[in-house]
Design a protein around this motif. Structure first.
Motif, PDB file in Angstrom:
ATOM      1  N   THR A 145       0.871  -1.169   0.000  1.00 12.62           N
ATOM      2  CA  THR A 145       0.000   0.000   0.000  1.00 12.62           C
ATOM      3  C   THR A 145       0.911   1.223   0.000  1.00 12.62           C
ATOM      4  O   THR A 145       2.048   1.153   0.491  1.00 12.62           O
ATOM      5  N   SER A 146       0.414   2.316  -0.558  1.00 10.62           N
ATOM      6  CA  SER A 146       1.245   3.508  -0.624  1.00 10.62           C
ATOM      7  C   SER A 146       0.397   4.746  -0.826  1.00 10.62           C
ATOM      8  O   SER A 146      -0.636   4.688  -1.497  1.00 10.62           O
ATOM      9  N   GLY A 147       0.884   5.849  -0.295  1.00  6.10           N
ATOM     10  CA  GLY A 147       0.222   7.127  -0.501  1.00  6.10           C
ATOM     11  C   GLY A 147       0.568   7.760  -1.830  1.00  6.10           C
ATOM     12  O   GLY A 147      -0.116   8.664  -2.292  1.00  6.10           O
ATOM     13  N   GLY A 148       1.634   7.303  -2.478  1.00  7.09           N
ATOM     14  CA  GLY A 148       2.002   7.921  -3.749  1.00  7.09           C
ATOM     15  C   GLY A 148       3.070   7.189  -4.539  1.00  7.09           C
ATOM     16  O   GLY A 148       3.285   7.489  -5.702  1.00  7.09           O
ATOM     17  N   SER A 149       3.740   6.237  -3.928  1.00 11.17           N
ATOM     18  CA  SER A 149       4.806   5.508  -4.632  1.00 11.17           C
ATOM     19  C   SER A 149       4.261   4.258  -5.297  1.00 11.17           C
ATOM     20  O   SER A 149       3.246   3.712  -4.877  1.00 11.17           O
ATOM     21  N   SER A 150       4.982   3.792  -6.296  1.00  9.76           N
ATOM     22  CA  SER A 150       4.644   2.498  -6.895  1.00  9.76           C
ATOM     23  C   SER A 150       5.358   1.418  -6.086  1.00  9.76           C
ATOM     24  O   SER A 150       6.191   1.711  -5.232  1.00  9.76           O
ATOM     25  N   ILE A 151       5.063   0.179  -6.387  1.00 13.32           N
ATOM     26  CA  ILE A 151       5.700  -0.939  -5.689  1.00 13.32           C
ATOM     27  C   ILE A 151       7.024  -1.331  -6.351  1.00 13.32           C
ATOM     28  O   ILE A 151       7.827  -2.049  -5.768  1.00 13.32           O
ATOM     29  N   ASN A 152       7.269  -0.849  -7.542  1.00 13.67           N
ATOM     30  CA  ASN A 152       8.384  -1.335  -8.361  1.00 13.67           C
ATOM     31  C   ASN A 152       9.746  -1.275  -7.685  1.00 13.67           C
ATOM     32  O   ASN A 152      10.478  -2.261  -7.678  1.00 13.67           O
ATOM     33  N   ASN A 153      10.128  -0.129  -7.126  1.00  9.86           N
ATOM     34  CA  ASN A 153      11.454  -0.030  -6.516  1.00  9.86           C
ATOM     35  C   ASN A 153      11.583  -0.912  -5.284  1.00  9.86           C
ATOM     36  O   ASN A 153      12.628  -1.528  -5.063  1.00  9.86           O
ATOM     37  N   SER A 154      10.527  -0.991  -4.496  1.00 10.13           N
ATOM     38  CA  SER A 154      10.614  -1.823  -3.288  1.00 10.13           C
ATOM     39  C   SER A 154      10.805  -3.290  -3.657  1.00 10.13           C
ATOM     40  O   SER A 154      11.610  -3.989  -3.034  1.00 10.13           O
ATOM     41  N   VAL A 155      10.097  -3.755  -4.677  1.00  9.76           N
ATOM     42  CA  VAL A 155      10.251  -5.155  -5.100  1.00  9.76           C
ATOM     43  C   VAL A 155      11.622  -5.382  -5.720  1.00  9.76           C
ATOM     44  O   VAL A 155      12.286  -6.384  -5.428  1.00  9.76           O
ATOM     45  N   ALA A 156      12.073  -4.451  -6.543  1.00  9.83           N
ATOM     46  CA  ALA A 156      13.403  -4.583  -7.153  1.00  9.83           C
ATOM     47  C   ALA A 156      14.487  -4.650  -6.075  1.00  9.83           C
ATOM     48  O   ALA A 156      15.433  -5.453  -6.175  1.00  9.83           O
ATOM     49  N   THR A 157      14.328  -3.854  -5.036  1.00 14.33           N
ATOM     50  CA  THR A 157      15.306  -3.856  -3.937  1.00 14.33           C
ATOM     51  C   THR A 157      15.251  -5.170  -3.162  1.00 14.33           C
ATOM     52  O   THR A 157      16.298  -5.732  -2.811  1.00 14.33           O
ATOM     53  N   LEU A 158      14.054  -5.681  -2.902  1.00 16.51           N
ATOM     54  CA  LEU A 158      13.927  -6.980  -2.219  1.00 16.51           C
ATOM     55  C   LEU A 158      14.568  -8.093  -3.044  1.00 16.51           C
ATOM     56  O   LEU A 158      15.283  -8.943  -2.508  1.00 16.51           O
TER      57      LEU A 158
END
Length: 190
Positions: A145-158
């Motif tokens: 969930t996010s107030g304004g960011s996409s999930i893409n960077n968090s998944v790429a970092t994981l």
């Protein structure tokens, strides 16, 4: 003779159809027999609400990542560079302690991992959880969930941080209906 051949042909055809239906049911059954764990971290309750919908759709067990020290409103103030969450997120190797009941990852085939996006990443308690368990042979499906960011960077970092884990594509589930969540869950569990 013609009647006998027609009868035999019909019986063979019915047998083939019955076998095909049984194979489809077995395949569907094996997909739904996957043991699913829905792990989530939620500091404000937003991600918890979505995780509950995911668990219901996946017929999985819900498990909360509980920080040993709960986050206060002041801790979550991202405008304050000295707030607890700001300090943790600006320190890549920060691993806040987690508490709560233990979970045996070996009991599950698929793990959904939910979290809010903090500073374009998964919050550090998520890293603590991941590093506290072994995910060999498990499929990890992130959602956020996010107030304004996409999930893409968090998944790429994981994926970069934990390359040994079998990661599925992630999905941002802000204000998503239960029907859309069910549709997504069914698709990723195929």
């Amino acid at each position: 003779m013609k009647k006998l051949l027609t009868t035999l042909s019909t019986m063979i055809l019915l047998s083939i159809v019955a076998c095909a239906q049984q194979n489809q049911q077995e395949m569907k059954s094996s997909q739904t027999d996957k043991k699913v764990l829905v792990v989530y971290f939620s500091a404000t309750g937003t991600t918890k609400t979505i995780a509950q919908k995911v668990a219901k759709a996946a017929k999985g067990r819900l498990y909360e990542i509980v920080p040993a020290q709960a986050y206060t409103s002041a801790d979550l103030n991202w405008h304050n560079q000295q707030s607890r969450s700001s300090l943790e997120m600006n320190t890549p190797d920060s691993r806040p302690a987690i508490a709560g009941e233990a979970v045996n990852i070996n009991d599950y085939d698929v793990i959904f991992l939910g979290y809010p996006i903090w500073w374009d990443f998964a919050p550090r308690p998520v890293n603590t959880f991941i590093e506290s368990h072994h995910f060999d042979g498990k499929r990890m499906i992130p959602f956020a969930t996010s107030g304004g960011s996409s999930i893409n960077n968090s998944v790429a970092t994981l994926k970069k941080t934990y390359p040994q884990i079998d990661w599925a594509e992630g999905k941002l589930l802000n204000s998503t209906s239960a029907a859309n969540i069910t549709q997504w869950v069914e698709k990723v569990l195929e």
